[in-house]
Design a protein around this motif. Structure first.
Motif, short mmCIF file in Angstrom:
data_model
loop_
_atom_site.label_atom_id
_atom_site.label_comp_id
_atom_site.label_asym_id
_atom_site.label_seq_id
_atom_site.Cartn_x
_atom_site.Cartn_y
_atom_site.Cartn_z
N LYS A 20 0.83 -1.20 0.00
CA LYS A 20 0.00 0.00 0.00
C LYS A 20 0.86 1.26 0.00
O LYS A 20 0.59 2.22 -0.74
N MET A 21 1.92 1.27 0.79
CA MET A 21 2.82 2.42 0.85
C MET A 21 3.50 2.64 -0.51
O MET A 21 3.63 3.78 -0.97
N GLU A 22 3.93 1.56 -1.15
CA GLU A 22 4.56 1.67 -2.47
C GLU A 22 3.58 2.23 -3.50
O GLU A 22 3.94 3.10 -4.30
N ALA A 23 2.35 1.72 -3.49
CA ALA A 23 1.33 2.18 -4.43
C ALA A 23 1.02 3.66 -4.20
O ALA A 23 0.89 4.43 -5.14
N ALA A 24 0.93 4.06 -2.94
CA ALA A 24 0.66 5.47 -2.61
C ALA A 24 1.79 6.35 -3.11
O ALA A 24 1.56 7.42 -3.70
N ASN A 25 3.02 5.91 -2.92
CA ASN A 25 4.18 6.67 -3.39
C ASN A 25 4.16 6.83 -4.91
O ASN A 25 4.46 7.90 -5.44
N GLN A 33 2.25 6.14 8.79
CA GLN A 33 1.99 4.88 9.48
C GLN A 33 0.76 5.06 10.35
O GLN A 33 0.58 6.08 10.98
N GLY A 34 -0.10 4.05 10.35
CA GLY A 34 -1.30 4.11 11.18
C GLY A 34 -2.48 4.71 10.45
O GLY A 34 -2.69 4.48 9.26
N TYR A 35 -3.24 5.53 11.14
CA TYR A 35 -4.50 6.08 10.65
C TYR A 35 -4.28 7.09 9.53
O TYR A 35 -3.48 8.01 9.65
#
Length: 65
Positions: A20-25, A33-35
């Motif tokens: 998810k972090m990679e896709a967002a980037n 991180q978190g909410y």
């Protein structure tokens, strides 16, 4: 029928968070991180869409082998 965001394979949770972090980037959305409830629908949708595109691409590449 009730739905939940429960990870079916708990061991995969960290990998999914990284994905998810990679896709967002890749789509230019900054996640913390978190909410992340302060994201707009457009931002959240672009992250989800990018994740789906990458999953389909990975599946198609696997079919070519």
């Amino acid at each position: 029928m009730s739905k939940s965001n429960k990870t079916l394979v708990p061991e995969a949770k960290e990998a999914m968070n990284q994905f998810k972090m990679e896709a967002a980037n890749e789509v230019g959305v900054s996640l913390k991180q978190g909410y992340n409830g302060d994201l707009t629908s457009k931002q959240a949708g672009s992250i989800g869409g990018q994740m789906v595109r990458k999953m389909i691409e990975s599946y198609e590449n696997g079919m070519k082998k």
